[in-house]
Motif scaffolding. Structure first.
Motif: not given
Length: 253
Positions: A29-30, A33-34, A37
């Protein structure tokens, strides 16, 4: 008494496996998300600061790849998992190239999935494996050198999953993927700017250096809360998010 002890050991192993899966899902998930972005910069170029958290995405994906390779499996299951993993990466590498070029104007490299596919073969070759798989790893390394200029993150990106695998096997080697991450993100102008004291360039290099230890810490200390699992459908997110961001940019004009 022996049965109770065996049951307790089995229960502990199941618990550890579940915690590891939760940690991997959090990393996924991280990483997503990164990545999102980072790619939002193609919609709003003025938001250059998004490049800093975006430096976490690729190291996290490489760590996820290495953690999956590090699982203990019987040989036939391990080999079939490797083939399946490689197949998904190559299939979506082809499917993602056109959407990637829609969003990223005049790209200097292909999308990131070929780098991960070569990294998978090389990382697999540094663990105990049959000679044909070792040979495939050497071929992947040779291709990485030959295609360095066309691969996203270059030769450093191909080496990073193997560096993470070594760090997972030998915790004292945790510095290795941090150094390789810097190598994968090497850009002369960025280093010059950092030496001149530019805060943005220094923040980028700091994010690159901290990405590996942060990812390893998250993997070794699973969260104490449930994390929704990510299945194979997540591969489709890669080409789809390029199309969605391209559409958003066109809509905004």
């Amino acid at each position: 008494m022996r049965l109770a002890a065996d049951a307790e050991c089995a229960s502990r192993a199941v618990g550890q496996a579940a915690a590891r899966e939760t940690a991997l899902d959090l990393l996924k998930w991280l990483a997503l998300a990164s990545m999102l972005l980072d790619h939002l910069r193609n919609v709003w170029p003025a938001q250059i600061w998004l490049y800093v958290p975006g430096r976490l995405a690729f190291p996290f994906f490489c760590l996820i790849l290495a953690a999956n390779l590090a699982r203990s499996r019987p040989e036939p299951l391990r080999r079939s998992a490797l083939v399946r993993y490689l197949g998904w990466l190559l299939a979506f590498a082809l499917l993602s190239e056109w959407p990637y070029r829609l969003l990223v104007e005049q790209p200097i490299s292909v999308n990131v999935l070929p780098t991960l596919a070569l990294g998978l073969l090389l990382a697999n070759a540094v663990r105990p494996c049959p000679p044909p798989e070792r040979l495939l790893g050497l071929v992947a390394l040779a291709l990485a050198f030959a295609l360095h200029a066309r691969l996203m993150f270059g030769i450093g990106g191909v080496l990073l999953p193997a560096a993470f695998l070594l760090a997972l096997r030998r915790p004292s080697w945790g510095w290795l993927p941090a150094g390789v991450t810097l190598m994968a993100n090497y850009w002369t102008a960025l280093y010059v700017e950092a030496l001149l004291g530019r805060l943005f360039a220094q923040a980028v290099l700091l994010a690159c250096f901290l990405a590996a230890p942060l990812g390893l810490a998250l993997l070794r200390h699973p969260p104490g809360f449930p994390v929704p699992p990510l299945r194979r459908w997540v591969y489709a997110v890669y080409p789809l998010h390029f199309l969605l961001l391209h559409g958003l940019r066109e809509w905004l004009g």
